[in-house]
Design a protein around this motif. Structure first.
Motif, short mmCIF file in Angstrom:
data_model
loop_
_atom_site.label_atom_id
_atom_site.label_comp_id
_atom_site.label_asym_id
_atom_site.label_seq_id
_atom_site.Cartn_x
_atom_site.Cartn_y
_atom_site.Cartn_z
N ASP A 96 8.63 6.37 -6.66
CA ASP A 96 9.59 5.59 -6.65
C ASP A 96 10.34 5.29 -7.98
O ASP A 96 11.12 4.29 -8.07
N GLY A 97 10.01 6.21 -8.82
CA GLY A 97 10.59 6.06 -10.26
C GLY A 97 9.70 5.30 -11.33
O GLY A 97 10.09 5.28 -12.37
N THR A 98 8.50 4.79 -10.72
CA THR A 98 7.84 4.05 -11.61
C THR A 98 7.07 4.62 -12.67
O THR A 98 6.71 5.94 -12.31
N GLN A 99 7.11 4.35 -14.06
CA GLN A 99 6.47 5.21 -15.21
C GLN A 99 4.81 4.64 -14.89
O GLN A 99 4.65 3.65 -15.02
N LEU A 100 3.88 5.65 -14.79
CA LEU A 100 2.78 5.57 -14.85
C LEU A 100 2.07 5.97 -16.06
O LEU A 100 1.51 7.25 -16.08
N PRO A 101 1.53 5.12 -17.00
CA PRO A 101 0.97 5.68 -18.12
C PRO A 101 -0.80 5.83 -17.80
O PRO A 101 -1.35 5.06 -16.93
N THR A 102 -1.41 6.95 -18.39
CA THR A 102 -2.70 7.27 -18.26
C THR A 102 -3.44 7.33 -19.62
O THR A 102 -2.62 8.11 -20.35
N LEU A 103 -4.47 6.67 -19.95
CA LEU A 103 -5.36 6.93 -21.10
C LEU A 103 -6.43 7.40 -20.92
O LEU A 103 -7.29 7.07 -20.29
N ALA A 104 -6.64 8.73 -21.74
CA ALA A 104 -7.83 9.38 -21.58
C ALA A 104 -8.49 9.32 -22.89
O ALA A 104 -7.87 9.61 -23.95
N MET A 105 -9.64 8.80 -22.91
CA MET A 105 -10.29 8.49 -24.09
C MET A 105 -12.02 9.09 -24.37
O MET A 105 -12.59 9.03 -23.29
N GLN A 106 -12.06 9.67 -25.38
CA GLN A 106 -13.55 10.24 -25.42
C GLN A 106 -14.16 9.74 -26.77
O GLN A 106 -13.65 9.74 -27.74
N MET A 107 -15.20 8.92 -26.68
CA MET A 107 -16.11 8.75 -27.68
C MET A 107 -16.92 9.83 -28.02
O MET A 107 -18.03 10.12 -27.26
N ALA A 126 5.66 10.13 -13.77
CA ALA A 126 6.73 9.39 -12.86
C ALA A 126 6.02 9.49 -11.30
O ALA A 126 5.82 10.42 -10.98
N ALA A 127 6.12 8.06 -10.74
CA ALA A 127 6.10 8.11 -9.25
C ALA A 127 7.18 8.70 -8.52
O ALA A 127 8.17 8.45 -8.98
N ALA A 152 14.59 2.11 -22.44
CA ALA A 152 14.77 0.61 -22.37
C ALA A 152 13.22 -0.02 -22.65
O ALA A 152 12.68 -0.67 -22.13
N GLY A 153 12.85 0.66 -23.79
CA GLY A 153 11.50 0.19 -24.33
C GLY A 153 10.18 0.64 -23.90
O GLY A 153 9.28 0.29 -24.32
N GLN A 154 10.29 1.44 -22.64
CA GLN A 154 9.17 2.03 -22.00
C GLN A 154 8.86 3.45 -22.26
O GLN A 154 10.21 4.10 -22.38
N LEU A 155 7.93 4.03 -22.21
CA LEU A 155 7.55 5.35 -22.72
C LEU A 155 7.86 5.96 -21.11
O LEU A 155 7.55 5.64 -20.02
N ALA A 156 8.79 6.82 -21.08
CA ALA A 156 9.30 7.69 -19.93
C ALA A 156 8.35 8.82 -19.57
O ALA A 156 7.32 9.42 -20.25
N ALA A 157 8.44 9.45 -18.51
CA ALA A 157 7.83 10.35 -18.08
C ALA A 157 7.88 11.65 -18.90
O ALA A 157 9.00 12.06 -19.49
N GLY A 158 6.84 12.31 -19.05
CA GLY A 158 6.80 13.51 -20.00
C GLY A 158 6.17 13.00 -21.45
O GLY A 158 6.09 13.84 -22.20
N SER A 159 6.03 11.77 -21.68
CA SER A 159 5.71 11.39 -23.10
C SER A 159 4.28 11.55 -23.10
O SER A 159 3.27 11.53 -22.29
N HIS A 160 3.86 11.76 -24.44
CA HIS A 160 2.54 12.01 -24.68
C HIS A 160 2.16 11.57 -26.03
O HIS A 160 3.08 12.13 -27.11
#
Length: 738
Positions: free
Chosen positions: A434-445, A431-432, A394-402
């Motif tokens: 409760d089913g919420t999709q939780l994106p995490t962005l890790a960035m290295q400069m 995935a939390a 539904a337009g959102q990145l699902a769990a396991g996406s990278h």
């Protein structure tokens, strides 16, 4: 057989009949003369082209042998509506116009036959030509063309797209001028030997195009531009050979498709029904694909794009990569429903489900930070190559996406300070419970610069390894929750401080400022959703730093360990409790010109707060461990101005001292400072503002005591009842807030 003379026959006719025939012949000859003079002189163009900025019709020659019928050669029609210019050319056109409807302001041509027809449209970026506004009670002319037919259609040009071919077409429409309704009658076109070119590149050849189309009656107020597609029915069949494709990078490094040698195939059979693709519609485009590897060497492959429509839109696209670093794509997406938003293709995203894998170069990477609604302070600028393995629901990145971005120009705006540099970024989704999709962005400069927003050329810090993690915490899957729980963690270690003077903007520069030096800095900061610091730790170390404090120059090593905790009442208001600042190996020169060395001090902030909103505020209760009180005494007077016994106090060794420090803008205050032990007592208050010095000092050594009054740089000693005089002086500051 003997022919009877014509004249006797004519004379034999009744006189009334002869008169009627002469009248008819005369009228016909008069029509021929008048009509053909009108058509082949400037009279007809003058009458027709009254608004040349909107519409013109010209021809080389024309003839009319019968009222209402016209045969025109070299026809050229030109029109301009809003930002679109259109044209139609025909070698010859023959048609009939109904005369009686002209009396009721209607141009009705039941049939027109045209030869060697071409046409097209192009965009005009000049001022738009607005349609004529209606006049109440005076409707515009009605144009009604039931059947415009040609068996020799030769194609046309639409912007940069050119269509060449040979076939037949039939078109019919009516239009009420002055913003009245229009309609396209059921029309069709059948063209063979189709060639499609875009600029200099040929994209399709040896094709066959069959189309049936019509448009419902509507006014411009009801639909204009691409909105007319919501009123349109189209059946399109296109089959032909496509060119090969070369996947290249343009001057900015973006992937672009260009025509290349090779042969592919386009096969389209689709029905468009008022904004939707009908079930059973399909399209497929396959073409040889010539890519390039990172070194520029050619890589063979094949592009395969397919669309199938049932109750949804099903899109598949494959661009196989023939080398580890080559661009490639494997996408299989289903878009809920059959509606195609031609004005806003981005609105398809919330309807998408499926998977996308591949490596692709995007012209903009804003969509990555767009997954974090309250992370406007973080930007990924410009273009970048993305390695993706994502599931879409539904337009959102699902769990396991990278998603991984190996190289991107990044910047983060934190507390009116900009971190920017070249970075790599990794995005993954969990995935939390409760089913919420939780994106995490890790960035290295890999390389970064930290500077004030209004002084980007004066960096605070330059480093080679900054890490930023942006995380959505679990909770209710609502937009409001995302705004509240999107948090960041920023860490950098042992970065360079090229010039300590860049920090003077936060100091009362007339009273306390860096005069030179460099050092190292580290930071570990928790960031709130808006980009402010929630809590954290900043460490700065400098060797041989040069400072000026109340006119006293000193040089030494500085180490600051600042503990930050966001205040509750005001943005950029921080607690500094438990922070530590140390000075080591300090040498300073007093007002008497004498230099002292080996001095040190360690300050612990028991209660402190700072507000970074200009003018910067610092207020703290401080405990000091010092080698001696020499530096404090030097703030008040030169050594020769003190009684001789003060030397014993200064040289009394390590001293503990406590008091309150306050500065705001260019004012520095030291209030209620106390240093006491079994040998001496020192009490001090001092205000430094602009070049003024005001304050009071009390010193006691055994039975000896003295108080010093400092007013605008003028000194007065109080030797009798020194402590009483000092205690009678008002404090410089109100009680510190708890």
């Amino acid at each position: 057989m003997t022919l009877r003379p014509l004249r006797p026959r004519w004379n034999a006719l009744p006189r009334w009949l002869r008169g009627s025939l002469l009248a008819v012949v005369s009228l016909y000859l008069l029509y021929l003369l008048a009509a053909n003079l009108f058509l082949n002189t400037g009279l007809a163009p003058w009458a027709i082209n009254r608004k040349p900025e909107r519409f013109t019709l010209h021809w080389d020659r024309a003839v009319s042998w019968w009222p209402g019928r016209v045969d025109v050669h070299g026809v050229r029609l030109r029109g301009h509506v809003m930002h679109v210019r259109w044209h139609i050319d025909a070698a010859r056109a023959r048609g009939q116009i109904a005369l009686l409807p002209l009396l009721r302001r209607e141009v009705h041509m039941p049939t027109i036959e045209a030869d060697e027809v071409t046409g097209g449209t192009r965009r005009d970026d000049g001022p738009p030509i607005e349609p004529q506004a209606p006049i109440p009670g005076h409707p515009g002319w009605l144009l009604r063309f039931d059947r415009i037919h040609s068996d020799s259609v030769r194609g046309g040009q639409f912007g940069d797209l050119r269509l060449d071919g040979s076939g037949s077409a039939q078109f019919g429409f009516y239009k009420r001028l002055r913003s009245g309704p229009m309609r396209i009658y059921p029309s069709w076109g059948h063209i063979g030997q189709v060639r499609l070119r875009m600029g200099e590149h040929e994209w399709l050849r040896e094709g066959r195009l069959d189309a049936d189309f019509s448009m419902d009656p509507h006014t411009r107020a009801q639909a204009q531009g691409v909105q007319k597609l919501d009123k349109t029915l189209i059946r399109l069949r296109l089959l032909g050979n496509t060119t090969g494709l070369a996947l290249q990078r343009d001057s900015r490094g973006r992937p672009v498709f260009r025509a290349a040698t090779g042969t592919g195939k386009a096969d389209i059979d689709a029905r468009w029904v008022r904004g939707e693709l009908a079930p059973g519609s399909r399209a497929q485009w396959t073409a040889p694909l010539l890519g390039v590897d990172p070194t520029g060497q050619p890589l063979p492959g094949e592009l395969d794009v397919r669309l199938n429509v049932d109750q949804d839109l099903h899109v598949q696209a494959k661009v196989p990569g023939a080398a580890p670093d080559a661009l490639w794509l494997d996408a299989d997406l289903r878009f809920a429903g059959r509606r195609v938003p031609v004005r806003d293709f981005a609105s398809l995203v919330p309807r998408a489900s499926g998977h996308v894998q591949g490596r692709w170069r995007f012209a903009s990477l804003d969509w990555i930070t767009g997954l974090f609604p309250r992370a406007k302070w973080l930007q990924l600028r410009g273009e970048g190559t993305v390695d993706a393995d994502v599931q879409v629901r539904a337009g959102q990145l699902a769990a396991g996406s990278h998603v991984r971005v190996p190289d991107v120009a990044a910047s983060a705006q934190v507390m009116a300070t900009r971190f920017q540099g070249s970075a790599s970024a990794d995005l993954h989704v969990e995935a939390a419970e409760d089913g919420t999709q939780l994106p995490t962005l890790a960035m290295q400069m890999q390389r970064f610069v930290l500077a004030a927003l209004d002084a980007p050329d004066k960096p605070y810090v330059e480093g080679n390894d900054l890490r930023l993690t942006l995380r959505t915490l679990p909770g209710k899957p609502s937009a409001a929750h995302l705004r509240q729980t999107t948090q960041g963690h920023l860490v950098f270690r042992d970065a360079r401080v090229p010039d300590l003077r860049a920090y003077n903007r936060y100091l009362p520069q007339q009273q306390l400022r860096f005069e030179g030096g460099s050092g190292r800095a580290s930071g570990d900061l928790q960031l709130l959703p808006g980009g402010d610091i929630g809590e954290g730790r900043v460490q700065v170390q400098a060797q041989a730093a040069q400072l000026s404090a109340a006119g006293i120059a000193f040089r030494g090593d500085v180490a600051a360990d600042l503990q930050l905790r966001h205040g509750e009442l005001k943005e950029r208001n921080f607690s500094l409790d438990t922070s530590v600042i140390e000075l080591r190996n300090v040498s300073f020169t007093g007002n008497d010109g004498r230099e002292r060395g080996g001095w040190w001090a360690r300050a612990v902030i028991d209660r402190g707060r700072t507000d970074w909103t200009p003018p910067v505020l610092f207020d703290a209760d401080v405990r000091l461990d010092m080698r001696d009180v020499g530096f404090v005494m030097a703030l008040y007077a030169q050594k020769r101005d003190f009684p001789k016994w003060i030397d014993n106090l200064v040289d009394a060794g390590e001293t503990k001292m406590a008091g309150r420090v306050h500065w705001q803008d260019d004012q520095l205050l030291l209030d209620n400072f106390k240093a006491s032990n079994d040998r001496f007592d020192v009490l001090a208050r001092l205000r430094l503002h602009d070049k003024r010095q005001d304050g009071s000092l009390y010193a006691k050594w055994g039975l000896l005591s003295a108080a010093l009054e400092l007013r605008d740089g003028q000194r007065q000693w109080h030797l009798l009842k020194a402590r009483q005089w000092y205690d009678e002086q008002p404090p410089l500051l109100e009680a510190a807030p708890k």
